[in-house]
Scaffold this motif. Structure first.
Motif, mmCIF file in Angstrom:
data_model
loop_
_atom_site.group_PDB
_atom_site.id
_atom_site.type_symbol
_atom_site.label_atom_id
_atom_site.label_comp_id
_atom_site.label_asym_id
_atom_site.label_seq_id
_atom_site.Cartn_x
_atom_site.Cartn_y
_atom_site.Cartn_z
ATOM 1 N N GLU A 75 0.826 -1.211 0.000
ATOM 2 C CA GLU A 75 0.000 0.000 0.000
ATOM 3 C C GLU A 75 0.861 1.262 0.000
ATOM 4 N N SER A 76 2.003 1.244 0.690
ATOM 5 C CA SER A 76 2.915 2.400 0.651
ATOM 6 C C SER A 76 3.507 2.559 -0.735
ATOM 7 N N PHE A 77 3.872 1.422 -1.358
ATOM 8 C CA PHE A 77 4.439 1.457 -2.705
ATOM 9 C C PHE A 77 3.416 2.012 -3.692
ATOM 10 N N GLU A 78 2.145 1.586 -3.579
ATOM 11 C CA GLU A 78 1.106 2.064 -4.486
ATOM 12 C C GLU A 78 0.788 3.541 -4.242
ATOM 13 N N PHE A 79 0.909 4.002 -3.011
ATOM 14 C CA PHE A 79 0.677 5.414 -2.731
ATOM 15 C C PHE A 79 1.676 6.300 -3.469
ATOM 16 N N VAL A 80 2.961 5.922 -3.466
ATOM 17 C CA VAL A 80 3.976 6.731 -4.144
ATOM 18 C C VAL A 80 3.731 6.753 -5.649
ATOM 19 N N GLN A 81 3.236 5.622 -6.196
ATOM 20 C CA GLN A 81 2.969 5.565 -7.628
ATOM 21 C C GLN A 81 1.855 6.538 -8.038
ATOM 22 N N ASP A 82 0.825 6.657 -7.205
ATOM 23 C CA ASP A 82 -0.276 7.574 -7.514
ATOM 24 C C ASP A 82 -0.798 8.176 -6.211
ATOM 25 N N PRO A 83 -0.119 9.234 -5.717
ATOM 26 C CA PRO A 83 -0.487 9.779 -4.404
ATOM 27 C C PRO A 83 -1.832 10.498 -4.387
ATOM 28 N N HIS A 84 -2.420 10.775 -5.538
ATOM 29 C CA HIS A 84 -3.668 11.539 -5.574
ATOM 30 C C HIS A 84 -4.903 10.661 -5.816
ATOM 31 N N SER A 85 -4.693 9.354 -5.916
ATOM 32 C CA SER A 85 -5.830 8.486 -6.178
ATOM 33 C C SER A 85 -6.703 8.357 -4.943
ATOM 34 N N GLU A 86 -7.923 7.858 -5.158
ATOM 35 C CA GLU A 86 -8.838 7.657 -4.035
ATOM 36 C C GLU A 86 -8.291 6.621 -3.060
ATOM 37 N N GLN A 87 -7.633 5.582 -3.624
ATOM 38 C CA GLN A 87 -7.061 4.548 -2.762
ATOM 39 C C GLN A 87 -5.942 5.106 -1.895
ATOM 40 N N SER A 88 -5.155 6.038 -2.458
ATOM 41 C CA SER A 88 -4.066 6.636 -1.692
ATOM 42 C C SER A 88 -4.598 7.482 -0.550
ATOM 43 N N GLN A 89 -5.701 8.175 -0.779
ATOM 44 C CA GLN A 89 -6.278 8.976 0.301
ATOM 45 C C GLN A 89 -6.793 8.073 1.431
ATOM 46 N N LYS A 90 -7.363 6.933 1.043
ATOM 47 C CA LYS A 90 -7.794 5.979 2.066
ATOM 48 C C LYS A 90 -6.591 5.453 2.851
ATOM 49 N N TYR A 91 -5.498 5.226 2.126
ATOM 50 C CA TYR A 91 -4.267 4.746 2.787
ATOM 51 C C TYR A 91 -3.803 5.750 3.830
ATOM 52 N N LEU A 92 -3.834 7.049 3.500
ATOM 53 C CA LEU A 92 -3.385 8.074 4.457
ATOM 54 C C LEU A 92 -4.322 8.136 5.663
ATOM 55 N N LEU A 93 -5.619 8.095 5.388
ATOM 56 C CA LEU A 93 -6.579 8.185 6.488
ATOM 57 C C LEU A 93 -6.506 6.972 7.406
ATOM 58 N N ALA A 94 -6.176 5.814 6.833
ATOM 59 C CA ALA A 94 -6.150 4.596 7.637
ATOM 60 C C ALA A 94 -4.899 4.464 8.482
ATOM 61 N N ASN A 95 -3.805 5.096 8.046
ATOM 62 C CA ASN A 95 -2.529 4.804 8.693
ATOM 63 C C ASN A 95 -1.879 5.991 9.393
ATOM 64 N N TYR A 96 -2.292 7.208 9.110
ATOM 65 C CA TYR A 96 -1.574 8.358 9.680
ATOM 66 C C TYR A 96 -2.527 9.329 10.381
#
Length: 547
Positions: A75-96
């Motif tokens: 999930e961290s690797f996918e966030f860097v690939q596309d930090p503006h996607s909906e999945q990346s925003q969920k990743y930030l909200l879930a972990n930080y």
């Protein structure tokens, strides 16, 4: 020549004896006893300084592990690939979230791409719970801070870096790790940096590990530090001192923090102690009594004290010193030495727990199991005792995490570990976490019938546990699949017969059985039976129950 009366002679003789006695005692104390006491106290000061290094490493180790776990994650690797996607925003909200900072005891999280462009930055004081606006990651303003990025950006090697950097809120410890997918099959695409401020709360936490107070002072740019050593420099004291100072440098090698450790015994003992004065006064009453007291209560105890410490240091095995000393200095040294020994023993117990107990589930970890398996292989060879190894895998656990979250997954792992461990009560049996959602278990010398019953009970116990699993395809609750390898011995083998089978082969056979159980629908077990002297005799039991 002037004559002397008997009384005058007696007074002079006693005075001479007293002076000689006092001189001898003082000489002994100055040249023999005090050096021994100072050597002992110096060694105590060195050990107290060693606890400072241990404390800092103990506090930063969980940060390194946490940073690694987050960095080497899909999930961290996918966030860097596309930090503006909906999945990346969920990743930030879930972990930080703010609560994560408090729970994990960090003050800042920063995610960069391979060019060290900032993709995400958040500062939150985990103690005061206030937002922090950091600027150190603006490399246009602070190009020297690129030192935190000296990790190679190419290749799949995961290599964390730890150090200290200067921020608007004071110095801070940073941990930096290259971001990779969990399987490490792709090139790193960015970096994850955690920081924790070096503040009074940090120092207070260090003081919990040390036996004496630690004081922190910030070092100005123009302040001279003399020849002070770094905080992790080799401990080597050459004289007693009330305190020892160490410095912490930032990533550029500049001193930023000065730590002062106050020693419990930093002052050399006084020449004129209470014990010595008592001995001199006792000499006026009876010289023989003073001699006996001197030999019995001062000289021999000091020699035993120094000898005990020397012997313990030689074999590196420390135990408590006797505390029933008459001399206050000896009692004080014994008290503080025993306190330090107790602290070291508690730390050893803590370290042992960290080494052999899984931190999440609080059962044995993989290292403990491997040591246990090696011992059982030796028993197999020496005493012809059979064994059974079981691999357990939680069915559809990734879906469980995806649907209910990793915190719920952690709680499920704890409950599964508790249920599994209840089936392994004998001293020679063990249940351990093998990694992720896998557990590995061991029965020693169990019959096929008893094993069949035990395996069935394990499968059924999860139905009674009834942990809801909304994404499972086999049941509406959490289930497990088991792969079993039972190793039978040759009853005609002689004493100390060396079988050719290895622990690695047994685990491999159990793993194959586990895959059969999963391929056949999960929530069941498959067993492989082999002879210890002929692994090619492996026979798979296809009648494991499907609940």
């Amino acid at each position: 020549m002037k004559t002397l009366s008997f009384n005058q002679l007696q007074i002079r003789v006693f005075t001479l004896i007293l002076v000689l006695f006092t001189t001898i005692i003082l000489s002994y104390r100055i040249w023999i006893q005090l050096p021994q006491l100072e050597a002992t106290m110096l060694k105590l000061s060195e050990r107290e300084l060693s606890t400072l290094v241990f404390a800092i490493n103990r506090i930063t180790k969980p940060m390194v592990t946490l940073n690694y776990d987050y960095a080497v994650w899909d999930e961290s690797f996918e966030f860097v690939q596309d930090p503006h996607s909906e999945q990346s925003q969920k990743y930030l909200l879930a972990n930080y979230l703010d609560d994560n900072f408090v729970l994990q005891e960090i003050d800042g999280v920063f995610i960069f791409d391979k060019q060290w462009n900032t993709l995400y930055a958040k500062g939150f004081h985990h103690k005061n719970q206030i937002e922090l606006k950091f600027q150190f990651h603006d490399f246009t303003l602070f190009p020297e801070n690129r030192a935190i990025g000296s990790i190679p950006a190419e290749g799949t090697e995961v290599k964390s870096k730890m150090g200290v950097l200067s921020t608007l809120f004071g110095p801070a410890i940073f941990i930096s790790t290259a971001i990779l997918p969990s399987e490490k099959s792709l090139v790193a695409n960015g970096f994850l940096v955690f920081i924790r401020l070096i503040n009074q709360e940090f120092i207070d936490e260090i003081s919990l590990f040390t036996a004496t107070p630690v004081i922190m002072a910030h070092i100005g740019k123009d302040e001279s530090i003399g020849d002070l050593a770094d905080w992790d420099a080799e401990v080597d004291l050459d004289k007693l001192s009330p305190f020892t100072q160490r410095i912490i440098r930032n990533a550029q090698g500049q001193p930023v923090v000065k730590l002062t450790l106050h020693h419990s015994n930093g002052q050399p003992p006084s020449i004129w102690g209470i014990g010595l004065i008592s001995l001199v006064l006792a000499m006026l009453m009876l010289l023989i009594t003073v001699y006996i007291l001197l030999a019995g209560f001062i000289i021999k105890p000091v020699q035993r004290l120094a000898s005990n410490i020397k012997d313990m240091d030689k074999v590196q095995y420390f135990k408590e010193l006797p505390k029933n000393h008459i001399i206050s200095e000896l009692r004080k040294i014994s008290f503080h030495f025993n306190a330090l020994v107790g602290k070291v023993q508690r730390q050893n117990i803590l370290l042992s727990k960290l080494v052999y107990v899984d931190e999440l589930t609080q059962i044995a970890n993989r290292r403990a199991f491997e040591l246990h398996l090696d011992t059982q292989i030796q028993l197999l060879n020496r005493h012809n005792i059979g064994l059974t190894l079981i691999l357990a895998d939680i069915d559809y656990f990734k879906r469980y995490n995806d649907s209910l979250g990793h915190l719920a997954g952690d709680e499920a792992l704890k409950k599964v570990a508790t249920v599994l461990e209840q089936h392994f009560k004998r001293a020679e049996d063990i249940c351990a976490r093998f990694g992720g959602e896998e557990f590995i278990m061991f029965y020693s010398d169990i019959s096929a019938e008893s094993l069949q019953q035990k395996l069935t009970e394990i499968i059924h116990s999860f139905k009674g546990l009834a942990i809801p699993h909304p994404s499972s395809e086999v049941a509406d609750y959490v289930t497990v699949s088991l792969g079993v390898c039972q190793v039978l011995t040759d009853p005609d083998a002689s004493y100390n017969f060396e079988y050719s089978i290895t622990g690695k082969q047994i685990i491999l056979m159990a793993d194959k059985a586990l895959y059969q159980a999963k391929d056949n629908g999960r929530n069941q077990f498959r067993k492989v039976t082999i002879l210890a002297n002929d692994i090619d005799t492996a026979k798979t039991d296809l009648d494991g129950p499907h609940i």
